[in-house]
Design a protein around this motif. Structure first.
Motif, PDB file in Angstrom:
ATOM      1  N   ARG A 255      -9.450   7.473  -3.277  1.00 45.68           N
ATOM      2  CA  ARG A 255      -8.015   7.488  -3.561  1.00 45.68           C
ATOM      3  C   ARG A 255      -7.685   6.340  -4.507  1.00 45.68           C
ATOM      4  O   ARG A 255      -8.258   5.273  -4.394  1.00 45.68           O
ATOM      5  CB  ARG A 255      -7.212   7.356  -2.268  1.00 45.68           C
ATOM      6  N   ASP A 256      -6.752   6.589  -5.401  1.00 45.71           N
ATOM      7  CA  ASP A 256      -6.318   5.550  -6.325  1.00 45.71           C
ATOM      8  C   ASP A 256      -5.122   4.834  -5.698  1.00 45.71           C
ATOM      9  O   ASP A 256      -4.037   5.402  -5.619  1.00 45.71           O
ATOM     10  CB  ASP A 256      -5.916   6.154  -7.664  1.00 45.71           C
ATOM     11  N   PRO A 257      -5.308   3.594  -5.229  1.00 49.07           N
ATOM     12  CA  PRO A 257      -4.205   2.890  -4.561  1.00 49.07           C
ATOM     13  C   PRO A 257      -3.034   2.595  -5.486  1.00 49.07           C
ATOM     14  O   PRO A 257      -1.959   2.237  -5.025  1.00 49.07           O
ATOM     15  CB  PRO A 257      -4.846   1.618  -4.035  1.00 49.07           C
ATOM     16  N   HIS A 258      -3.224   2.780  -6.795  1.00 47.30           N
ATOM     17  CA  HIS A 258      -2.140   2.528  -7.759  1.00 47.30           C
ATOM     18  C   HIS A 258      -1.384   3.811  -8.118  1.00 47.30           C
ATOM     19  O   HIS A 258      -0.393   3.751  -8.836  1.00 47.30           O
ATOM     20  CB  HIS A 258      -2.682   1.868  -9.016  1.00 47.30           C
ATOM     21  N   TRP A 259      -1.830   4.956  -7.588  1.00 47.98           N
ATOM     22  CA  TRP A 259      -1.186   6.230  -7.895  1.00 47.98           C
ATOM     23  C   TRP A 259       0.236   6.241  -7.338  1.00 47.98           C
ATOM     24  O   TRP A 259       0.501   5.735  -6.252  1.00 47.98           O
ATOM     25  CB  TRP A 259      -1.990   7.385  -7.283  1.00 47.98           C
ATOM     26  N   ARG A 260       1.137   6.808  -8.101  1.00 43.04           N
ATOM     27  CA  ARG A 260       2.533   6.978  -7.661  1.00 43.04           C
ATOM     28  C   ARG A 260       2.946   8.420  -7.974  1.00 43.04           C
ATOM     29  O   ARG A 260       2.518   8.988  -8.975  1.00 43.04           O
ATOM     30  CB  ARG A 260       3.475   6.029  -8.424  1.00 43.04           C
TER      31      ARG A 260
END
Length: 146
Positions: free
Chosen positions: A140-145
């Motif tokens: 998972r990309d923790p910076h994804w919004r």
């Protein structure tokens, strides 16, 4: 659909039609298995290897659901902070997975059609938080919004 336990899921409405009733039906099926010592302790095949059913259920509830909670919270722009104890538990669990199994867990379809356990690891800086490192490790990309 039959599983290692030779049981089928109880009839239930679809998640699309009635998500609460679908959840309750699934929970009742799991509770019935856990209430039966013969079934609860029976080994079954899981993405983590062969485990007693009760251990696999605990693994899913204790380690997997907080991660999916992050998915839902992030997708709906809510507080997506995972309890630090849950992060620590999940981190220890995923880091203990042998490389060969981790490769399989990252392979789409390895456990059946349309099943993807983890995505490719997302690269982060050295200063990433434990939660972000965990999320990145499982794909998972923790910076994804949204």
């Amino acid at each position: 659909m039959k599983h290692d336990l030779g049981r089928s899921l109880s009839p239930a409405p679809s998640v699309d039609d009635d998500p609460v009733a679908a959840f309750r039906a699934a929970r009742a099926d799991v509770e019935a298995i856990l209430a039966d010592p013969g079934l609860a302790t029976r080994p079954c095949d899981t993405p983590s290897g062969r485990l007693p059913v009760e251990r696999h259920v605990d693994q899913v509830v204790s380690e997997d659901l907080p991660l999916h909670g992050w998915d839902l919270a992030r997708a709906t722009s809510q507080d997506d902070t995972i309890d630090p104890e849950d992060v620590e538990l999940a981190w220890a669990s995923v880091r203990a997975v042998p490389d060969e199994l981790m490769e399989k867990l990252r392979t789409p379809g390895a456990f059946g059609p349309d099943i993807e356990v983890f995505g490719p690891e997302v690269k982060l800086g050295e200063d990433a938080s434990p939660q972000d490192r965990l999320l990145a490790f499982i794909g998972r990309d923790p910076h994804w919004r949204p």
